[in-house]
Scaffold this active site. Structure first.
Site, PDB file in Angstrom:
ATOM      1  N   LYS A  52     -22.426  28.626  -1.664  1.00  0.00           N
ATOM      2  CA  LYS A  52     -23.539  27.787  -2.131  1.00  0.00           C
ATOM      3  C   LYS A  52     -23.158  26.303  -2.053  1.00  0.00           C
ATOM      4  CE  LYS A  52     -25.329  31.496  -5.057  1.00  0.00           C
ATOM      5  NZ  LYS A  52     -25.491  32.101  -6.402  1.00  0.00           N
ATOM      6  N   GLN A  96     -23.280  30.939 -12.327  1.00  0.00           N
ATOM      7  CA  GLN A  96     -23.077  32.198 -11.606  1.00  0.00           C
ATOM      8  C   GLN A  96     -22.846  33.331 -12.607  1.00  0.00           C
ATOM      9  OE1 GLN A  96     -23.546  32.423  -8.361  1.00  0.00           O
ATOM     10  NE2 GLN A  96     -23.044  34.581  -8.157  1.00  0.00           N
ATOM     11  N   ASP A 119     -32.241  28.799 -10.434  1.00  0.00           N
ATOM     12  CA  ASP A 119     -32.190  30.253 -10.285  1.00  0.00           C
ATOM     13  C   ASP A 119     -33.501  30.907 -10.739  1.00  0.00           C
ATOM     14  OD1 ASP A 119     -29.954  31.522  -9.145  1.00  0.00           O
ATOM     15  OD2 ASP A 119     -28.689  31.020 -10.872  1.00  0.00           O
TER      16      ASP A 119
HETATM   17  N1  GUN Z   1     -24.950  36.692  -9.504  1.00  0.00           N
HETATM   18  C1  GUN Z   1     -25.393  37.499  -8.519  1.00  0.00           C
HETATM   19  N2  GUN Z   1     -26.470  36.955  -7.926  1.00  0.00           N
HETATM   20  C2  GUN Z   1     -26.715  35.788  -8.550  1.00  0.00           C
HETATM   21  C3  GUN Z   1     -27.696  34.769  -8.385  1.00  0.00           C
HETATM   22  O1  GUN Z   1     -28.590  34.817  -7.544  1.00  0.00           O
HETATM   23  N3  GUN Z   1     -27.593  33.709  -9.219  1.00  0.00           N
HETATM   24  C4  GUN Z   1     -26.641  33.623 -10.166  1.00  0.00           C
HETATM   25  N4  GUN Z   1     -26.634  32.563 -10.953  1.00  0.00           N
HETATM   26  N5  GUN Z   1     -25.715  34.557 -10.355  1.00  0.00           N
HETATM   27  C5  GUN Z   1     -25.762  35.624  -9.544  1.00  0.00           C
END
Ligand code: GUN
Length: 309
Positions: A52, A96, A119
């Site tokens: 990311k 995350q 998110d």
């Molecule tokens: N953990 C697994 N997928 C995601 C996601 O799309 N966003 C976040 N913040 N954590 C995750």
């Protein structure tokens, strides 16, 4: 032969558009910024978050990686989030998941400024989405809609069946499909005669988290099948259940000792009219939509109009 919906190519097109939008904003003195919070040393999370942050750099966004240790506390994390909420150079905050057990995940997600919630996990954004108001929608569901739109697959009037009711995928994708005038059914572990329901689907979204769960008998011939699952398999028995006779996969499995299967059994794809492969289907869209959401948040927070879709 079913049509393969190439998520990697669609994500690349979106990223190119986001990069162009960032260039225009930067020319006006605005560089959208993402704060990525990665707690502890979960290997999968590290890979995702680094990807990311790298994509931010590729597209010209500012990003900051913040890495609290695994023994952090809810209080320390709340302080961190409040600080990020107050910073003008941060438009998006990504925490995350999963977080260590001692951290109150809900309290933390609720503390994120909804206008920086790239998110789309905050209840305010879930409510905005449901109410049909401008909202930051969760990235994977938003990506699924982009795949359907950009592949010119009709949504209005179609019967969409979503298997899985998570807050992150199932519920929001159902809402997005509804807003596009699909007739939507949400199924889950207590649904009676699930195959009878999924066989009615023109668009079938599999977001269950169980390898190969959707079998060929559960798919209407010609349906569009969207596979959200990412399940790692490591045993030969599992491999044979999904990929027996697939020489390309066999070679990869022999080399790595594992491979990925979605929530849809590969044989079920053969019944479909179009499908998203795993890997290379929905997955690549998640990061692309995170970038798009960060730019969207940057505009929203400054009262700028959104780029037309
Ligand atoms: N953990 C697994 N997928 C995601 C996601 O799309 N966003 C976040 N913040 N954590 C995750």
């Amino acid at each position: 032969m079913p049509r393969i919906l190439d998520g990697t190519a669609i994500a690349a097109a979106i990223k190119q558009e986001v990069a162009e939008e960032v260039r225009q904003l930067v020319a006006h003195g605005i560089r959208p910024g993402l704060a990525a919070v990665l707690v502890g040393n979960v290997a999968a999370s590290e890979i995702y978050v680094r990807s990311k942050v790298q994509t931010c750099a590729d597209l010209g966004l500012f990003s900051e990686l913040i890495t609290p240790s695994a023994d952090t506390t809810t209080e320390a994390m709340l302080d961190l989030v409040h600080g990020l909420n107050d910073r003008d150079d941060i438009d998006g905050i990504l925490i995350q998941l999963p977080l260590p057990a001692q951290v109150d995940t809900k309290a933390l997600l609720d503390a994120v400024d909804p206008d920086k919630d790239v998110d789309g996990f905050h209840p305010v954004n879930a409510g905005r989405l449901q109410a049909g108001r401008p909202a930051l929608a969760p990235c994977t569901p938003a990506g699924i809609l982009e795949i359907l739109r950009r592949s010119n697959l009709p949504i209005a009037g179609q019967h969409a069946v979503v298997v899985g009711r998570s807050d992150i995928v199932g519920k929001p994708v159902a809402m997005l499909l509804l807003h596009e005038n699909a007739t939507v059914t949400i199924c889950h572990s207590k649904t009676r005669d699930l195959p009878a329901v999924t066989r009615e689907a023109d668009i079938l979204v599999a977001a269950i988290g169980r390898p190969g769960f959707i079998t060929a008998e559960m798919v209407k011939p010609g349906a569009t099948v969207i596979d959200v699952g990412i399940n790692r398999i490591t045993t030969q028995a599992e491999f044979d259940r999904y990929f027996a006779g697939n020489a390309k996969r066999e070679a990869a499995f022999a080399k790595r000792g594992s491979t990925i299967v979605g929530d849809v059994h590969p044989q079920a794809f053969e019944v479909a009219g179009a499908y998203t492969p795993v890997p290379g289907g929905v997955g690549p869209l998640t990061i692309a939509m995170l970038m798009a959401n960060t730019v969207r948040a940057a505009r929203m927070r400054r009262g700028l109009p959104q780029r037309s879709a």
